[in-house]
Design a protein around this motif. Structure first.
Motif, PDB file in Angstrom:
ATOM      1  N   SER A  10      46.330  49.389  43.099  1.00 49.50           N
ATOM      2  CA  SER A  10      47.034  48.697  44.905  1.00 49.50           C
ATOM      3  C   SER A  10      47.129  49.407  45.372  1.00 49.50           C
ATOM      4  O   SER A  10      47.469  49.142  46.692  1.00 49.50           O
ATOM      5  N   ALA A  11      45.714  49.725  45.811  1.00 51.16           N
ATOM      6  CA  ALA A  11      45.040  51.155  47.347  1.00 51.16           C
ATOM      7  C   ALA A  11      45.803  52.050  47.820  1.00 51.16           C
ATOM      8  O   ALA A  11      46.478  52.710  48.618  1.00 51.16           O
ATOM      9  N   TYR A  38      36.857  50.592  34.491  1.00 53.32           N
ATOM     10  CA  TYR A  38      35.488  49.674  34.224  1.00 53.32           C
ATOM     11  C   TYR A  38      35.826  48.087  34.713  1.00 53.32           C
ATOM     12  O   TYR A  38      34.442  48.005  35.068  1.00 53.32           O
ATOM     13  N   PRO A  39      36.546  47.529  34.732  1.00 46.18           N
ATOM     14  CA  PRO A  39      36.706  45.894  34.396  1.00 46.18           C
ATOM     15  C   PRO A  39      36.376  45.815  35.814  1.00 46.18           C
ATOM     16  O   PRO A  39      36.691  44.698  36.307  1.00 46.18           O
ATOM     17  N   LYS A  43      32.333  46.226  42.021  1.00 49.56           N
ATOM     18  CA  LYS A  43      32.326  44.923  43.794  1.00 49.56           C
ATOM     19  C   LYS A  43      31.692  46.193  45.195  1.00 49.56           C
ATOM     20  O   LYS A  43      31.199  44.862  46.072  1.00 49.56           O
ATOM     21  N   ALA A  44      31.861  47.216  44.947  1.00 46.68           N
ATOM     22  CA  ALA A  44      31.759  47.521  46.735  1.00 46.68           C
ATOM     23  C   ALA A  44      30.124  47.565  46.204  1.00 46.68           C
ATOM     24  O   ALA A  44      29.061  47.760  45.257  1.00 46.68           O
ATOM     25  N   HIS A  45      29.679  48.149  47.664  1.00 41.48           N
ATOM     26  CA  HIS A  45      28.317  48.300  48.322  1.00 41.48           C
ATOM     27  C   HIS A  45      27.957  49.491  48.605  1.00 41.48           C
ATOM     28  O   HIS A  45      28.777  50.506  49.030  1.00 41.48           O
ATOM     29  N   ALA A 134      36.190  50.513  42.148  1.00 41.68           N
ATOM     30  CA  ALA A 134      36.999  50.217  41.054  1.00 41.68           C
ATOM     31  C   ALA A 134      38.877  49.271  42.215  1.00 41.68           C
ATOM     32  O   ALA A 134      39.340  48.866  42.402  1.00 41.68           O
ATOM     33  N   CYS A 135      38.640  51.031  42.655  1.00 41.41           N
ATOM     34  CA  CYS A 135      39.790  50.896  43.838  1.00 41.41           C
ATOM     35  C   CYS A 135      39.848  49.652  44.927  1.00 41.41           C
ATOM     36  O   CYS A 135      40.748  49.727  46.092  1.00 41.41           O
ATOM     37  N   GLY A 136      39.116  48.976  44.673  1.00 41.68           N
ATOM     38  CA  GLY A 136      38.884  47.942  45.622  1.00 41.68           C
ATOM     39  C   GLY A 136      38.110  48.095  47.432  1.00 41.68           C
ATOM     40  O   GLY A 136      38.130  47.215  48.296  1.00 41.68           O
ATOM     41  N   PHE A 137      37.263  49.191  47.179  1.00 40.57           N
ATOM     42  CA  PHE A 137      36.781  49.650  47.984  1.00 40.57           C
ATOM     43  C   PHE A 137      35.326  48.949  48.814  1.00 40.57           C
ATOM     44  O   PHE A 137      34.788  48.580  47.647  1.00 40.57           O
TER      45      PHE A 137
END
Ligand SMILES: Nc1nc2c(ncn2[C@@H]2O[C@H](COP(=O)(O)OP(=O)(O)OP(=O)(O)O)[C@@H](O)[C@H]2O)c(=O)[nH]1
Ligand SMILES: [Mg+2]
Length: 313
Positions: A10-11, A38-39, A43-45, A134-137
């Protein structure tokens, strides 16, 4: 651990920093963290930025961060310096210039030196990148100094590789020495406020005629002045064009496949090395070396003996 991971996802920057430290420290905890995360990966570039010392990579990234943030993207940065023992919270010299973003929760900046890199800096960088992913960056940017094999190993698995050159460094030498023309997806001529920038850009374009790694993507050459941000919008546009190209052509799948393959190999090496250390100590290994040097044993017999020991025990 569960709680830490939940907070990182949750960042929460503190939780992310802690997870990265666990990953850097290696061992069972690293594996546990990466398994749990892992799951959420994929998503990140991944962007790799490299170039000779002082060409303006950090300044450029600082401006890239501003631009990407203004569009609402979250940006993670790993500044790698193989020549520095410092890691973690210790920020390396001029990388401080990126630190003005450090209070922005949408930005995470981490420095890595050789100390936080058991099993190789390339592997450590890849692992930390995955945590940020994974942490959404949305973007994970890796900065490496120089253009040696180390750097190539660190960034060659990025989705987009940016090579930064500057005029006045002995242009052609810079490029030839780099020997890494073929890994660049985008070329940046930074410090284009200085003499010779146009000429260098032409030279790079000429070099490109010798071929590039992906015949369907001709790497663009972008002129920038990182100091005042000139050209950074163009660079962002080219990055996005490359992202679209990778997706539409299916090239992204090929790259990620080779990245996973590379990771399997690195992980295997790590595990194998542990087994080798388990079955043969330093002394035995030295004995083997002597026997080989004396011509009493050959290399392959030694390897076979070690492998047999690993299998049997
Ligand atoms: N004239 C000019 N100077 C620049 C430009 N971009 C960066 N600089 C200066 O170049 C110097 C090095 O910039 P950095 O961003 O630290 O370069 P770097 O490539 O990250 O350096 P290392 O990480 O040490 O390899 C700084 O003094 C910057 O202010 C530019 O476009 N023009
Ligand atoms: Mg730098």
């Amino acid at each position: 651990m569960r709680d830490l991971i939940k907070r990182a996802l949750s960042a929460d920057p503190l939780a992310i920093a802690k997870l990265i430290t666990l990953v850097e420290n290696g061992g069972e905890e690293k594996i546990e963290v990466l398994r749990e995360l892992y799951p959420f990966m994929g998503k990140a570039h991944y962007i790799g930025i490299t170039g000779a010392p002082g060409v303006g990579k950090s300044t450029l990234i600082d401006k890239l961060i501003s631009q990407l943030r203004s569009e609402g993207s979250r940006v993670g940065v790993i500044a790698v310096d193989p020549s520095s023992p410092f890691t973690g919270g210790a920020f390396l010299g001029d990388r401080l210039r990126m630190q003005r973003h450090a209070t922005d929760p949408g930005v995470f900046i981490r420095s890595m030196g050789s100390r936080g890199a058991l099993g190789g800096l390339a592997k450590a960088t890849a692992d930390v990148s995955k945590v940020l992913d994974a942490c959404g960056f949305d973007y994970v940017i890796v900065e490496t100094v120089g253009a040696g094999q180390n750097e190539v190993d660190i960034i060659k698995t990025a989705d987009t590789v940016i090579l930064v050159l500057v005029p006045g460094l002995g242009d052609d030498v810079q490029i030839i020495k780099a020997g890494i023309m073929e890994i660049g997806d985008i070329f940046v001529i930074n410090k284009s406020d200085k003499d010779g920038a146009q000429r260098l850009a032409k030279e790079v374009e000429m070099w490109m005629e010798f071929g590039y790694k992906d015949k369907n993507w001709k790497p663009p050459v972008v002129m920038t002045i990182a100091e005042d941000g000139t050209g950074v919008d163009k660079l962002v546009a080219e990055i996005k064009r490359h992202v679209s190209y990778l997706r539409e052509s299916g090239e992204i799948k090929i790259r990620r496949k080779s990245r996973v393959l590379e990771e399997i190999n690195l992980a295997l090496e790590e595990v194998l090395q542990k087994h080798v250390n388990r079955v043969v100590g330093e002394e035995t290994l030295n004995n083997y070396v002597d026997l080989i040097l004396e011509g009493k044993l050959d290399l392959y017999t030694v390897v076979e003996e070690i492998v047999t020991k690993i299998i049997r025990t």
